[in-house]
Design a protein around this motif. Structure first.
Motif, PDB file in Angstrom:
ATOM      1  N   VAL A   1       0.865  -1.179   0.000  1.00 55.50           N
ATOM      2  CA  VAL A   1       0.000   0.000   0.000  1.00 55.50           C
ATOM      3  C   VAL A   1       0.904   1.232   0.000  1.00 55.50           C
ATOM      4  O   VAL A   1       1.687   1.421   0.933  1.00 55.50           O
ATOM      5  CB  VAL A   1      -0.927   0.023   1.231  1.00 55.50           C
ATOM      6  N   PRO A   2       0.837   2.060  -1.036  1.00 55.46           N
ATOM      7  CA  PRO A   2       1.722   3.222  -1.080  1.00 55.46           C
ATOM      8  C   PRO A   2       1.327   4.284  -0.060  1.00 55.46           C
ATOM      9  O   PRO A   2       0.153   4.431   0.285  1.00 55.46           O
ATOM     10  CB  PRO A   2       1.558   3.744  -2.509  1.00 55.46           C
ATOM     11  N   GLU A   3       2.330   5.013   0.415  1.00 57.42           N
ATOM     12  CA  GLU A   3       2.090   6.127   1.331  1.00 57.42           C
ATOM     13  C   GLU A   3       1.815   7.420   0.574  1.00 57.42           C
ATOM     14  O   GLU A   3       1.082   8.280   1.053  1.00 57.42           O
ATOM     15  CB  GLU A   3       3.310   6.329   2.227  1.00 57.42           C
ATOM     16  N   LEU A   4       2.443   7.542  -0.582  1.00 55.68           N
ATOM     17  CA  LEU A   4       2.437   8.792  -1.327  1.00 55.68           C
ATOM     18  C   LEU A   4       2.197   8.506  -2.798  1.00 55.68           C
ATOM     19  O   LEU A   4       2.764   7.559  -3.355  1.00 55.68           O
ATOM     20  CB  LEU A   4       3.793   9.504  -1.158  1.00 55.68           C
TER      21      LEU A   4
ATOM     22  N   VAL B   1      -3.572   5.665   0.644  1.00 54.26           N
ATOM     23  CA  VAL B   1      -2.529   6.660   0.382  1.00 54.26           C
ATOM     24  C   VAL B   1      -2.780   7.863   1.288  1.00 54.26           C
ATOM     25  O   VAL B   1      -3.926   8.282   1.486  1.00 54.26           O
ATOM     26  CB  VAL B   1      -2.543   7.070  -1.108  1.00 54.26           C
ATOM     27  N   GLN B   2      -1.703   8.440   1.816  1.00 50.36           N
ATOM     28  CA  GLN B   2      -1.850   9.545   2.772  1.00 50.36           C
ATOM     29  C   GLN B   2      -1.718  10.922   2.126  1.00 50.36           C
ATOM     30  O   GLN B   2      -2.265  11.908   2.650  1.00 50.36           O
ATOM     31  CB  GLN B   2      -0.816   9.408   3.886  1.00 50.36           C
ATOM     32  N   ALA B   3      -0.983  11.005   1.032  1.00 52.57           N
ATOM     33  CA  ALA B   3      -0.715  12.317   0.436  1.00 52.57           C
ATOM     34  C   ALA B   3      -0.487  12.172  -1.056  1.00 52.57           C
ATOM     35  O   ALA B   3      -0.148  11.084  -1.539  1.00 52.57           O
ATOM     36  CB  ALA B   3       0.504  12.969   1.096  1.00 52.57           C
TER      37      ALA B   3
ATOM     38  N   HIS C   1     -11.171  15.942  -0.732  1.00 51.20           N
ATOM     39  CA  HIS C   1     -12.410  15.289  -0.315  1.00 51.20           C
ATOM     40  C   HIS C   1     -12.135  13.890   0.219  1.00 51.20           C
ATOM     41  O   HIS C   1     -12.822  13.414   1.134  1.00 51.20           O
ATOM     42  CB  HIS C   1     -13.373  15.225  -1.507  1.00 51.20           C
ATOM     43  N   GLU C   2     -11.111  13.230  -0.337  1.00 52.27           N
ATOM     44  CA  GLU C   2     -10.731  11.888   0.115  1.00 52.27           C
ATOM     45  C   GLU C   2      -9.875  11.908   1.373  1.00 52.27           C
ATOM     46  O   GLU C   2      -9.529  10.854   1.906  1.00 52.27           O
ATOM     47  CB  GLU C   2      -9.974  11.158  -0.995  1.00 52.27           C
ATOM     48  N   GLY C   3      -9.517  13.103   1.843  1.00 50.55           N
ATOM     49  CA  GLY C   3      -8.723  13.203   3.059  1.00 50.55           C
ATOM     50  C   GLY C   3      -7.225  13.155   2.851  1.00 50.55           C
ATOM     51  O   GLY C   3      -6.464  13.031   3.818  1.00 50.55           O
ATOM     52  N   LEU C   4      -6.763  13.260   1.598  1.00 51.43           N
ATOM     53  CA  LEU C   4      -5.329  13.254   1.317  1.00 51.43           C
ATOM     54  C   LEU C   4      -4.739  14.649   1.532  1.00 51.43           C
ATOM     55  O   LEU C   4      -5.381  15.667   1.253  1.00 51.43           O
ATOM     56  CB  LEU C   4      -5.057  12.826  -0.129  1.00 51.43           C
ATOM     57  N   ARG C   5      -3.520  14.688   2.016  1.00 49.98           N
ATOM     58  CA  ARG C   5      -2.762  15.944   2.016  1.00 49.98           C
ATOM     59  C   ARG C   5      -2.256  16.184   0.599  1.00 49.98           C
ATOM     60  O   ARG C   5      -1.889  15.234  -0.118  1.00 49.98           O
ATOM     61  CB  ARG C   5      -1.599  15.877   3.006  1.00 49.98           C
ATOM     62  N   VAL C   6      -2.211  17.451   0.181  1.00 55.46           N
ATOM     63  CA  VAL C   6      -1.938  17.781  -1.212  1.00 55.46           C
ATOM     64  C   VAL C   6      -0.794  18.781  -1.318  1.00 55.46           C
ATOM     65  O   VAL C   6      -0.746  19.775  -0.578  1.00 55.46           O
ATOM     66  CB  VAL C   6      -3.191  18.379  -1.895  1.00 55.46           C
ATOM     67  N   ALA C   7       0.114  18.515  -2.241  1.00 52.31           N
ATOM     68  CA  ALA C   7       1.127  19.484  -2.657  1.00 52.31           C
ATOM     69  C   ALA C   7       1.069  19.582  -4.176  1.00 52.31           C
ATOM     70  O   ALA C   7       0.630  18.639  -4.854  1.00 52.31           O
ATOM     71  CB  ALA C   7       2.523  19.061  -2.209  1.00 52.31           C
TER      72      ALA C   7
END
Length: 271
Positions: free
Chosen positions: A17-20, A103-105, A219-225
């Motif tokens: 499962v990827p983190e990023l 995925v977190q971000a 909307h999915e709760g991911l942090r975004v850059a």
């Protein structure tokens, strides 16, 4: 577009499962051919139910799951664009999938036209905010849980991520611009009159992607850059006409600096 079938296909083939997630925009896909990527697991878009092949030059059309700078990541080589005639549900389907995978971000990258005359072709710009002029919103319709019906977009582009990008750029001796990205449908380039209007609105760069993905990622709760490669000056700022070939060439010229910045950002990133 239903996401469940594509998600199930991915889950059956995932090595982890990827983190990023890192979305590679026009001309910025070289990371998907890096040694780490070649050692990973590649899944073409066309292997996923409902995912067509990209139609735009510079978009490879595959997901690469690999260990990159000691992080478990998915590299998305290419994206779907609204101007290709795809529904917003497909344009943003990868973000839905990443959210459901855990995925977190996500780091969204793109090729963009510079509106700010202080910026130059080939420079990189960290996104501070965006203006949505797609004429629609990818969240229109029944709410897709568990995201809220009315998600907040105040700090959509994570300030801590942006600060890290700036610190990495300084360590590399790079100049990283910051600015507001304005998203349009395309595929025609903007008129000089439109560019003058957009500058008056506070936009620093303009492009044909990223905004729908960023909204759905939040909307999915991911942090975004977000990072834009400023691959041309917008219409009317220079005398010559705009071409997609120019975009690809500028992206290729910036590839080494872009890769160095992304590597430094991922290395030791706290999620």
């Amino acid at each position: 577009m239903p996401v469940s079938a594509a998600l199930q296909t991915l889950q059956a083939r995932l090595p982890f499962v990827p983190e990023l997630a890192i979305v590679l925009g026009s001309g910025l896909g070289a990371l998907a051919d890096s040694p780490e990527a070649k050692a990973g697991v590649t899944i073409p878009f066309t292997d996923l139910p409902g995912f067509p092949a990209p139609t735009v030059a510079g978009h490879g059309g595959r997901l690469v799951f690999c260990t990159f700078e000691d992080r478990k990541v998915v590299l998305q080589a290419g994206r779907f664009h609204f101007y290709e005639g795809h529904p917003m549900s497909l344009v943003t389907a990868p973000m839905r999938i990443y959210g459901r995978l855990g995925v977190q971000a996500v780091l969204l990258t793109n090729a963009a036209g510079a509106l700010n005359p202080a910026f130059g072709v080939g420079e990189l710009m960290a996104l501070t905010d965006h203006i949505n002029l797609f004429g629609t919103n990818p969240l229109i319709g029944p709410n897709v849980g568990p995201g809220p019906r009315f998600p907040d977009m105040t700090a959509l582009y994570d300030p801590a991520f942006r600060a890290r990008l700036q610190a990495c750029a300084r360590d590399l001796g790079q100049t990283l611009r910051e600015g507001v990205y304005l998203g349009l449908t395309g595929p025609s380039y903007e008129t000089p009159a439109e560019i003058r209007a957009f500058r008056g609105m506070g936009a620093d760069a303009v492009g044909m992607s990223t905004v729908p993905e960023a909204i759905v990622a939040r909307h999915e709760g991911l942090r975004v850059a977000g990072i834009s490669c400023l691959c041309n000056m917008a219409a009317g700022l220079l005398p010559q006409p705009l071409t997609h070939q120019e975009v690809l060439e500028a992206g290729a010229a910036a590839a080494d600096r872009f890769e160095a910045l992304v590597r430094a950002f991922v290395r030791g990133l706290e999620l």
